[in-house]
Design an enzyme around this catalytic site. Sequence first.
Site, PDB file in Angstrom:
ATOM      1  N   LYS A 100     -36.553 109.511   5.091  1.00  0.00           N
ATOM      2  CA  LYS A 100     -37.832 108.832   4.778  1.00  0.00           C
ATOM      3  C   LYS A 100     -38.272 109.195   3.358  1.00  0.00           C
ATOM      4  O   LYS A 100     -37.445 109.420   2.486  1.00  0.00           O
ATOM      5  CB  LYS A 100     -38.906 109.185   5.811  1.00  0.00           C
ATOM      6  CG  LYS A 100     -38.423 109.023   7.247  1.00  0.00           C
ATOM      7  CD  LYS A 100     -39.556 109.026   8.220  1.00  0.00           C
ATOM      8  CE  LYS A 100     -39.028 109.179   9.638  1.00  0.00           C
ATOM      9  NZ  LYS A 100     -39.877 108.561  10.634  1.00  0.00           N
ATOM     10  N   GLU A 122     -41.209 101.479  10.213  1.00  0.00           N
ATOM     11  CA  GLU A 122     -42.216 101.787   9.177  1.00  0.00           C
ATOM     12  C   GLU A 122     -42.247 100.691   8.115  1.00  0.00           C
ATOM     13  O   GLU A 122     -43.305 100.379   7.568  1.00  0.00           O
ATOM     14  CB  GLU A 122     -41.934 103.172   8.579  1.00  0.00           C
ATOM     15  CG  GLU A 122     -42.297 104.274   9.571  1.00  0.00           C
ATOM     16  CD  GLU A 122     -41.485 105.558   9.439  1.00  0.00           C
ATOM     17  OE1 GLU A 122     -40.815 105.766   8.417  1.00  0.00           O
ATOM     18  OE2 GLU A 122     -41.507 106.361  10.404  1.00  0.00           O
ATOM     19  N   GLU A 154     -35.230 102.042  18.398  1.00  0.00           N
ATOM     20  CA  GLU A 154     -36.224 103.078  18.140  1.00  0.00           C
ATOM     21  C   GLU A 154     -37.580 102.641  18.691  1.00  0.00           C
ATOM     22  O   GLU A 154     -38.293 101.857  18.044  1.00  0.00           O
ATOM     23  CB  GLU A 154     -36.361 103.308  16.634  1.00  0.00           C
ATOM     24  CG  GLU A 154     -35.081 103.739  15.962  1.00  0.00           C
ATOM     25  CD  GLU A 154     -35.350 104.485  14.675  1.00  0.00           C
ATOM     26  OE1 GLU A 154     -34.950 105.646  14.603  1.00  0.00           O
ATOM     27  OE2 GLU A 154     -36.002 103.936  13.772  1.00  0.00           O
ATOM     28  N   ASN A 177     -32.403 110.009   8.599  1.00  0.00           N
ATOM     29  CA  ASN A 177     -33.283 109.175   7.770  1.00  0.00           C
ATOM     30  C   ASN A 177     -34.317 110.105   7.160  1.00  0.00           C
ATOM     31  O   ASN A 177     -35.231 110.553   7.845  1.00  0.00           O
ATOM     32  CB  ASN A 177     -33.961 108.108   8.647  1.00  0.00           C
ATOM     33  CG  ASN A 177     -35.026 107.349   7.876  1.00  0.00           C
ATOM     34  OD1 ASN A 177     -35.010 107.315   6.638  1.00  0.00           O
ATOM     35  ND2 ASN A 177     -35.965 106.749   8.606  1.00  0.00           N
ATOM     36  N   HIS A 224     -36.495  99.116   9.456  1.00  0.00           N
ATOM     37  CA  HIS A 224     -37.115 100.285  10.098  1.00  0.00           C
ATOM     38  C   HIS A 224     -38.556  99.930  10.479  1.00  0.00           C
ATOM     39  O   HIS A 224     -39.239  99.195   9.761  1.00  0.00           O
ATOM     40  CB  HIS A 224     -37.092 101.482   9.138  1.00  0.00           C
ATOM     41  CG  HIS A 224     -37.446 102.766   9.819  1.00  0.00           C
ATOM     42  ND1 HIS A 224     -38.745 103.122  10.078  1.00  0.00           N
ATOM     43  CD2 HIS A 224     -36.670 103.757  10.324  1.00  0.00           C
ATOM     44  CE1 HIS A 224     -38.746 104.292  10.703  1.00  0.00           C
ATOM     45  NE2 HIS A 224     -37.508 104.697  10.864  1.00  0.00           N
ATOM     46  N   SER A 276     -37.843 110.953  17.680  1.00  0.00           N
ATOM     47  CA  SER A 276     -38.025 112.377  17.968  1.00  0.00           C
ATOM     48  C   SER A 276     -36.789 113.036  18.573  1.00  0.00           C
ATOM     49  O   SER A 276     -36.903 113.916  19.434  1.00  0.00           O
ATOM     50  CB  SER A 276     -39.259 112.590  18.859  1.00  0.00           C
ATOM     51  OG  SER A 276     -40.427 112.139  18.195  1.00  0.00           O
ATOM     52  N   GLY A 285     -41.527 110.016  15.195  1.00  0.00           N
ATOM     53  CA  GLY A 285     -42.370 110.988  14.506  1.00  0.00           C
ATOM     54  C   GLY A 285     -43.508 111.525  15.359  1.00  0.00           C
ATOM     55  O   GLY A 285     -44.419 112.171  14.849  1.00  0.00           O
TER      56      GLY A 285
HETATM   57  C1  PEP Z   1     -36.739 107.574  12.214  1.00  0.00           C
HETATM   58  O1  PEP Z   1     -37.163 107.847  11.097  1.00  0.00           O
HETATM   59  O2  PEP Z   1     -36.021 106.567  12.371  1.00  0.00           O
HETATM   60  C2  PEP Z   1     -37.072 108.445  13.349  1.00  0.00           C
HETATM   61  C3  PEP Z   1     -36.583 108.190  14.524  1.00  0.00           C
HETATM   62  O3  PEP Z   1     -37.919 109.495  13.065  1.00  0.00           O
HETATM   63  P1  PEP Z   1     -38.172 110.797  14.017  1.00  0.00           P
HETATM   64  O4  PEP Z   1     -36.803 111.309  14.407  1.00  0.00           O
HETATM   65  O5  PEP Z   1     -38.916 111.734  13.150  1.00  0.00           O
HETATM   66  O6  PEP Z   1     -38.931 110.327  15.201  1.00  0.00           O
END
Ligand code: PEP
Length: 247
Positions: free
Chosen positions: A11, A95, A163, A9, A93, A208, A169
């Site tokens: 982003k 975010e 998640e 992803n 997501h 992460s 992040g």
């Molecule tokens: C994500 O964007 O879904 C995500 C898990 O980001 P990160 O791997 O940076 O934590």
Amino acid sequence: MRRPFIAGNWKMNTTRAEASALAEAIAAAGPGAGADVAVCVPFPHLADVERALQHSRVRLGAQDVYWEESGAFTGEVSVPMLADYCSLVVIGHSERRQYFGETDETVLRKLKAVLASSLDPIVCIGESLEQRKANQTGEVLARQVANGLAGVDLSERITVAYEPIWAIGTGETATPEIAQETCAFVRAELKKHAGDAADAIRIQYGGSVNADNARELLSQPDIDGALVGGASLKAAQFLQIVEAAKP
Ligand code: PEP
């Protein structure tokens, strides 16, 4: 047997040139033999990245979609528009939920529109740190599954990404034990709605994930892949995670 599925992803990252270079570097490595691989890119880069991936097995996805087909919805992008470029889309997501008012209700509307098309969805769910500390993780995930995936035909076309928001992040990963336990819980919730069909649904862990922690996370029985944010922006890191997913 669920085939591992690693999706990047990106982003709101990458310029046009960076997006093409990243996609070309991933495609050049020829991933996709032992695991399904995808990149979910910003809307403006879909056409360029589609071109860069055309002779590879890497699938292309978008990061959001609107449920109406067309009309006066300034700034939105519809399912038919995406289907001209890609085969996958992320829905819900955290975010989007946190900054753009996404709810389980809008997730469900998007999911229904996507399932009526050729696109396959990755539906994201996850609890906040406050909710985990208050022992509400199960309740939150059960609600997100019940409301966000209610009444749709839950088939292997759907991927669910678990998640935990506190791990996205932040550099803080759920331990493999916590990630496994929670993904198993999510599968049990899916079974309440889909019965044995839930055994075919892939559940990704996201939060992460990187080249160092991927193998242990991905070896857990109920973790069928990863949704990767930050580490998907470096071809070498992303490809190592794909390698770690091979059974
Ligand atoms: C994500 O964007 O879904 C995500 C898990 O980001 P990160 O791997 O940076 O934590």
